[in-house]
Design a protein around this motif. Structure first.
Motif, mmCIF file in Angstrom:
data_model
loop_
_atom_site.group_PDB
_atom_site.id
_atom_site.type_symbol
_atom_site.label_atom_id
_atom_site.label_comp_id
_atom_site.label_asym_id
_atom_site.label_seq_id
_atom_site.Cartn_x
_atom_site.Cartn_y
_atom_site.Cartn_z
ATOM 1 N N GLU A 1 0.781 -1.275 -0.021
ATOM 2 C CA GLU A 1 -0.136 0.050 -0.109
ATOM 3 C C GLU A 1 1.011 1.351 -0.086
ATOM 4 O O GLU A 1 0.274 2.294 -0.517
ATOM 5 C CB GLU A 1 -0.822 -0.032 1.276
ATOM 6 C CG GLU A 1 -1.989 -1.135 1.156
ATOM 7 C CD GLU A 1 -2.998 -1.081 0.081
ATOM 8 O OE1 GLU A 1 -3.186 0.217 -0.471
ATOM 9 O OE2 GLU A 1 -3.603 -2.112 -0.230
ATOM 10 N N ARG B 1 1.577 1.911 -3.447
ATOM 11 C CA ARG B 1 0.484 2.452 -4.291
ATOM 12 C C ARG B 1 0.323 3.838 -3.819
ATOM 13 O O ARG B 1 -0.026 4.910 -4.905
ATOM 14 C CB ARG B 1 -0.804 1.206 -4.009
ATOM 15 C CG ARG B 1 -1.784 1.802 -4.787
ATOM 16 C CD ARG B 1 -3.187 0.910 -4.273
ATOM 17 N NE ARG B 1 -2.549 -0.622 -4.502
ATOM 18 C CZ ARG B 1 -2.503 -1.205 -5.663
ATOM 19 N NH1 ARG B 1 -3.103 -0.752 -6.682
ATOM 20 N NH2 ARG B 1 -2.291 -2.567 -5.743
ATOM 21 N N SER B 2 0.428 4.275 -2.681
ATOM 22 C CA SER B 2 0.121 5.471 -2.221
ATOM 23 C C SER B 2 1.267 6.647 -2.810
ATOM 24 O O SER B 2 0.666 7.542 -3.278
ATOM 25 C CB SER B 2 0.198 5.552 -0.687
ATOM 26 O OG SER B 2 -0.172 6.957 -0.211
#
Length: 257
Positions: A3, A6-7
């Protein structure tokens, strides 16, 4: 899922395809990174530079444990307090991403197969893709294995562990691009090389390799460690004997009975 990666992509307005182009990899590779696979060290550095974030933030599991210098130019990518601390995803990533060669030098390397029962099939796939695979195990009939077994306090159990480990690799016998040999050499380190990445697991007297630290080295560093360890693999490999069908029948029948 990663994540954090992705962020970072979202905050920078960079698409996975654009990141793949910047890192000179296939977009599917970036998809695997987003899914949790650990990239090669050089790719991790390129991603962090392109997204202007710390590599440790994107992949905190690779943070050096000992305070040693790491990063481009040093040759030392990361250190781990023991082999068990190395993420399983990293072992898989290095193996699956290898394009030129995979070299393994161990006494038994039982964990290498037991942690991934499909190891033989995966190695065969890499060989079919043109990767040279060289696996070198201790000779269970040799003097070095007997000495190491006594030092660890397990006696003949080490020879038995080698036999158990080799059963996983029997399907590779005769596979083009794959070769398995048995050595009778004192090992100061277990070595796992994937192209320009080399994992060095030092042996401490009387302790199993799993309890000892692990160094992640990368070719081209100023320290010159990579070349020295890689040369030691070649020296042991050249003195080792092939593990063949005949050798299996003559010397390892007892391993399966």
């Amino acid at each position: 899922m990663n994540e954090r990666l992705r962020s970072a992509l979202a905050q920078c307005g960079v698409s996975p395809v654009e990141l793949a182009t910047a890192c000179e990899v296939d977009p599917k590779t970036v998809t695997r990174w987003l899914g949790g696979r650990l990239p090669h060290a050089r790719h991790r550095w390129n991603v962090a530079r392109h997204l202007k974030v710390d590599e440790d933030f994107l992949w905190p599991q690779t943070r050096p444990q000992s305070g040693q210098a790491s990063g481009p130019g040093t040759g030392l990518v990361a250190t781990y307090p023991d082999r068990a601390s190395v993420p399983r995803e990293m072992w898989l990533s290095l193996l699956l991403d290898a394009e030129q060669g995979i070299d393994v030098l161990v006494f038994s390397g039982t964990f290498f197969a037991q942690s991934n029962p499909r190891i033989a099939a995966m190695l065969a796939q890499r060989a079919a893709a043109g990767v040279r695979v060289r696996l070198c195990f201790g000779d269970p009939q040799g003097r070095a294995v007997a000495i190491r077994g006594r030092e660890e306090g397990i006696g003949d159990a080490l020879a038995a562990k080698i036999g158990a480990s080799l059963t996983y690799y029997r399907p590779l016998l005769g596979t083009p691009g794959c070769e398995i040999r048995l050595h009778d050499t004192t090992l100061y380190n277990s070595l796992f090389r994937y192209d320009d990445d080399l994992l060095v697991n030092p042996h401490v007297w009387g302790q199993p390799a799993s309890a000892n630290p692990l160094l992640h080295l990368q070719k081209g560093g100023d320290l010159g460690w990579f070349g020295g360890y890689a040369s030691s693999f070649d020296a042991v490999w050249d003195s080792a004997r092939p593990w063949t069908d005949d050798a299996q029948g003559d010397q390892s029948r007892g391993w399966q009975d």
